[in-house]
Design an enzyme around this catalytic site. Structure first.
Site, PDB file in Angstrom:
ATOM      1  N   TYR A  47      34.727  40.937  41.670  1.00 56.85           N
ATOM      2  CA  TYR A  47      35.601  39.800  41.376  1.00 56.85           C
ATOM      3  C   TYR A  47      37.031  40.161  41.752  1.00 56.85           C
ATOM      4  O   TYR A  47      37.520  41.240  41.399  1.00 56.85           O
ATOM      5  CB  TYR A  47      35.521  39.445  39.893  1.00 56.85           C
ATOM      6  CG  TYR A  47      36.481  38.359  39.470  1.00 56.85           C
ATOM      7  CD1 TYR A  47      36.265  37.039  39.857  1.00 56.85           C
ATOM      8  CD2 TYR A  47      37.600  38.650  38.701  1.00 56.85           C
ATOM      9  CE1 TYR A  47      37.147  36.034  39.488  1.00 56.85           C
ATOM     10  CE2 TYR A  47      38.487  37.649  38.321  1.00 56.85           C
ATOM     11  CZ  TYR A  47      38.252  36.344  38.718  1.00 56.85           C
ATOM     12  OH  TYR A  47      39.117  35.354  38.348  1.00 56.85           O
ATOM     13  N   ASP A  61      51.591  36.359  37.380  1.00 54.51           N
ATOM     14  CA  ASP A  61      50.534  35.416  37.757  1.00 54.51           C
ATOM     15  C   ASP A  61      51.050  33.984  37.594  1.00 54.51           C
ATOM     16  O   ASP A  61      50.678  33.267  36.669  1.00 54.51           O
ATOM     17  CB  ASP A  61      49.305  35.662  36.874  1.00 54.51           C
ATOM     18  CG  ASP A  61      48.114  34.809  37.278  1.00 54.51           C
ATOM     19  OD1 ASP A  61      48.093  34.317  38.422  1.00 54.51           O
ATOM     20  OD2 ASP A  61      47.203  34.631  36.441  1.00 54.51           O
ATOM     21  N   ASP A  88      39.325  34.362  43.065  1.00 52.65           N
ATOM     22  CA  ASP A  88      40.157  33.425  42.327  1.00 52.65           C
ATOM     23  C   ASP A  88      41.189  32.831  43.284  1.00 52.65           C
ATOM     24  O   ASP A  88      42.033  33.558  43.813  1.00 52.65           O
ATOM     25  CB  ASP A  88      40.841  34.199  41.192  1.00 52.65           C
ATOM     26  CG  ASP A  88      41.841  33.385  40.399  1.00 52.65           C
ATOM     27  OD1 ASP A  88      41.986  32.175  40.663  1.00 52.65           O
ATOM     28  OD2 ASP A  88      42.482  33.968  39.500  1.00 52.65           O
ATOM     29  N   ASP A  90      43.226  30.280  42.321  1.00 53.88           N
ATOM     30  CA  ASP A  90      44.155  29.543  41.465  1.00 53.88           C
ATOM     31  C   ASP A  90      43.878  28.039  41.542  1.00 53.88           C
ATOM     32  O   ASP A  90      42.775  27.617  41.283  1.00 53.88           O
ATOM     33  CB  ASP A  90      45.600  29.880  41.833  1.00 53.88           C
ATOM     34  CG  ASP A  90      45.974  31.317  41.490  1.00 53.88           C
ATOM     35  OD1 ASP A  90      45.297  31.904  40.625  1.00 53.88           O
ATOM     36  OD2 ASP A  90      46.925  31.846  42.082  1.00 53.88           O
ATOM     37  N   HIS A 115      36.634  30.483  42.726  1.00 55.20           N
ATOM     38  CA  HIS A 115      36.808  29.545  41.624  1.00 55.20           C
ATOM     39  C   HIS A 115      38.210  28.980  41.698  1.00 55.20           C
ATOM     40  O   HIS A 115      39.164  29.636  42.119  1.00 55.20           O
ATOM     41  CB  HIS A 115      36.474  30.154  40.257  1.00 55.20           C
ATOM     42  CG  HIS A 115      37.457  31.122  39.697  1.00 55.20           C
ATOM     43  ND1 HIS A 115      38.740  30.782  39.293  1.00 55.20           N
ATOM     44  CD2 HIS A 115      37.353  32.448  39.438  1.00 55.20           C
ATOM     45  CE1 HIS A 115      39.355  31.845  38.811  1.00 55.20           C
ATOM     46  NE2 HIS A 115      38.549  32.878  38.904  1.00 55.20           N
ATOM     47  N   GLU A 117      40.995  26.183  39.611  1.00 57.54           N
ATOM     48  CA  GLU A 117      41.261  25.661  38.280  1.00 57.54           C
ATOM     49  C   GLU A 117      42.001  24.330  38.304  1.00 57.54           C
ATOM     50  O   GLU A 117      42.578  23.951  39.327  1.00 57.54           O
ATOM     51  CB  GLU A 117      42.048  26.688  37.476  1.00 57.54           C
ATOM     52  CG  GLU A 117      43.446  26.937  38.011  1.00 57.54           C
ATOM     53  CD  GLU A 117      43.946  28.344  37.702  1.00 57.54           C
ATOM     54  OE1 GLU A 117      45.071  28.447  37.205  1.00 57.54           O
ATOM     55  OE2 GLU A 117      43.224  29.323  37.987  1.00 57.54           O
ATOM     56  N   CYS A 125      48.900  32.058  33.552  1.00 55.70           N
ATOM     57  CA  CYS A 125      47.728  32.837  33.168  1.00 55.70           C
ATOM     58  C   CYS A 125      46.897  32.014  32.200  1.00 55.70           C
ATOM     59  O   CYS A 125      47.430  31.401  31.265  1.00 55.70           O
ATOM     60  CB  CYS A 125      48.156  34.148  32.520  1.00 55.70           C
ATOM     61  SG  CYS A 125      46.798  35.058  31.748  1.00 55.70           S
ATOM     62  N   ARG A 160      36.859  25.870  37.532  1.00 54.70           N
ATOM     63  CA  ARG A 160      37.389  26.377  36.270  1.00 54.70           C
ATOM     64  C   ARG A 160      38.190  25.280  35.572  1.00 54.70           C
ATOM     65  O   ARG A 160      38.990  24.587  36.210  1.00 54.70           O
ATOM     66  CB  ARG A 160      38.284  27.585  36.545  1.00 54.70           C
ATOM     67  CG  ARG A 160      39.131  28.015  35.338  1.00 54.70           C
ATOM     68  CD  ARG A 160      39.910  29.269  35.647  1.00 54.70           C
ATOM     69  NE  ARG A 160      41.197  29.273  34.959  1.00 54.70           N
ATOM     70  CZ  ARG A 160      42.080  30.275  35.003  1.00 54.70           C
ATOM     71  NH1 ARG A 160      41.788  31.366  35.689  1.00 54.70           N
ATOM     72  NH2 ARG A 160      43.230  30.187  34.380  1.00 54.70           N
ATOM     73  N   GLU A 190      37.649  28.279  30.744  1.00 52.46           N
ATOM     74  CA  GLU A 190      38.597  29.345  30.465  1.00 52.46           C
ATOM     75  C   GLU A 190      39.078  29.305  29.014  1.00 52.46           C
ATOM     76  O   GLU A 190      39.283  28.253  28.428  1.00 52.46           O
ATOM     77  CB  GLU A 190      39.795  29.232  31.418  1.00 52.46           C
ATOM     78  CG  GLU A 190      40.946  30.179  31.146  1.00 52.46           C
ATOM     79  CD  GLU A 190      40.622  31.650  31.374  1.00 52.46           C
ATOM     80  OE1 GLU A 190      39.555  32.102  30.916  1.00 52.46           O
ATOM     81  OE2 GLU A 190      41.448  32.356  31.992  1.00 52.46           O
ATOM     82  N   ASN A 212      34.668  34.644  31.114  1.00 45.24           N
ATOM     83  CA  ASN A 212      35.770  35.558  31.402  1.00 45.24           C
ATOM     84  C   ASN A 212      36.001  36.471  30.205  1.00 45.24           C
ATOM     85  O   ASN A 212      36.465  36.030  29.160  1.00 45.24           O
ATOM     86  CB  ASN A 212      37.039  34.745  31.706  1.00 45.24           C
ATOM     87  CG  ASN A 212      38.244  35.636  31.977  1.00 45.24           C
ATOM     88  OD1 ASN A 212      38.126  36.844  32.139  1.00 45.24           O
ATOM     89  ND2 ASN A 212      39.415  35.021  32.018  1.00 45.24           N
TER      90      ASN A 212
END
Length: 300
Positions: A47, A61, A88, A90, A115, A117, A125, A160, A190, A212
């Site tokens: 990952y 982040d 990821d 974002d 993934h 989001e 974050c 996500r 999440e 997660n």
């Protein structure tokens, strides 16, 4: 056989097969050598966290990393590791058209899955307060664009949702169902806040689910075995290795600065021989020697 050909990444088909037949644990990696360490430890997938990429660059982040930077890190990791890589991305680097471009870049770089989001840019974050989310229908359009943009149908699109903190568990469940209808292959809820919430989500959302297990966040630290029994198919540990690495570096650098020698921390260091074994130093050397002998023979 070339060592580079031996290291061909297993890719999307392999990851999808793992998920269809059971569950997979994917530790977070942040560069090629961390990927090799995870592979040697026996993991079957990897990952790549957006936070890990930013953190390794010395950045927070907060959507500061760019698509080319993320794609290049994917390429570096998949060039040396056989294991399928979940990435990821974002918020997809923008709106629906940006998502289409991101999928093409990340897939061509060698990833097995992404993934994405449903936060508003600039994202935060997932374990912190103060997040904002886009409308569910807007996220559904981005998911549809991601699905339509992939070349390989085995390439996983994981949606996500960060809505638990804003709309509650019921809102996160509604979004999970909608995102599956939009074409997502799996759902990543999440920052669920209790074991009961993980169980409830798995009961209500009939989909492959990602859990997660990041440290120092809102979610309880459940084991991969516990989560798999609930029905979770992918369990990630995004920053465990990264946090361990920077903690050790902090200790070592302070010792070097205070004492002027590394003698006290030698037991914490990987030896030259161990490192060369990890990266296949002798294998590269042997291949180069074999190639030289081949061409020397051709010249005679």
């Amino acid at each position: 056989m070339s060592i580079l050909r031996d290291n061909v990444n297993e890719g999307p088909k392999s990851l999808r097969k793992m998920i269809n037949s059971g569950y997979v644990v994917a530790p977070g990696v942040f560069n090629g050598v961390s990927a090799l360490i995870a592979q040697r430890a026996g993991f079957r997938a990897l990952y790549l966290s957006g936070s890990g990429i930013a953190g390794a660059m010395g950045l927070p982040d907060l959507s500061l990393t760019t698509l080319p930077e993320v794609a290049e890190e994917v390429r570096r990791i998949t060039a040396v590791s056989k294991l399928p890589l979940i990435v990821d991305i974002d918020t997809g680097f923008g709106e629906a058209l940006n998502v289409a471009r991101a999928i093409k870049w990340i897939e061509s770089a060698g990833a097995a899955a992404i993934h994405m989001e449903d936060q508003v840019l600039p994202k935060k974050c997932g374990q912190l307060a103060g997040k904002r989310i886009i409308k569910a229908e807007e996220m559904a359009r981005k998911i549809k664009m991601a699905v339509e943009s992939r070349k390989d149908d085995n390439f996983l699109i994981i949606a996500r949702t960060d809505s638990r903190a804003i709309e509650g568990l019921d809102g996160a469940i509604r979004r999970g169902k909608l995102y599956m209808e939009a074409g997502a292959d799996a759902i990543f809820p999440e920052a669920l806040e209790s074991e009961a919430e993980f169980k409830e989500y798995a009961k209500k959302v009939n989909a492959p689910l990602l859990a997660n297990m990041t440290e120092f966040g809102k979610s309880p630290l459940l084991s991969a075995g516990e989560l798999s029994k609930m029905g979770y198919k992918i369990i990630i540990f995004p920053l465990t290795g990264f946090r361990a690495a920077i903690s050790t570096m902090d200790l070592v650098y302070n010792e070097l600065n205070s004492s002027g020698t590394q003698r006290k921390v030698l037991p914490r260091l990987m030896t030259r021989k161990e490192f060369y074994g990890l990266i296949g130093y002798d294998d590269y050397g042997a291949e180069d020697e074999q190639l030289s002998k081949y061409w020397d023979g051709k010249r005679k």
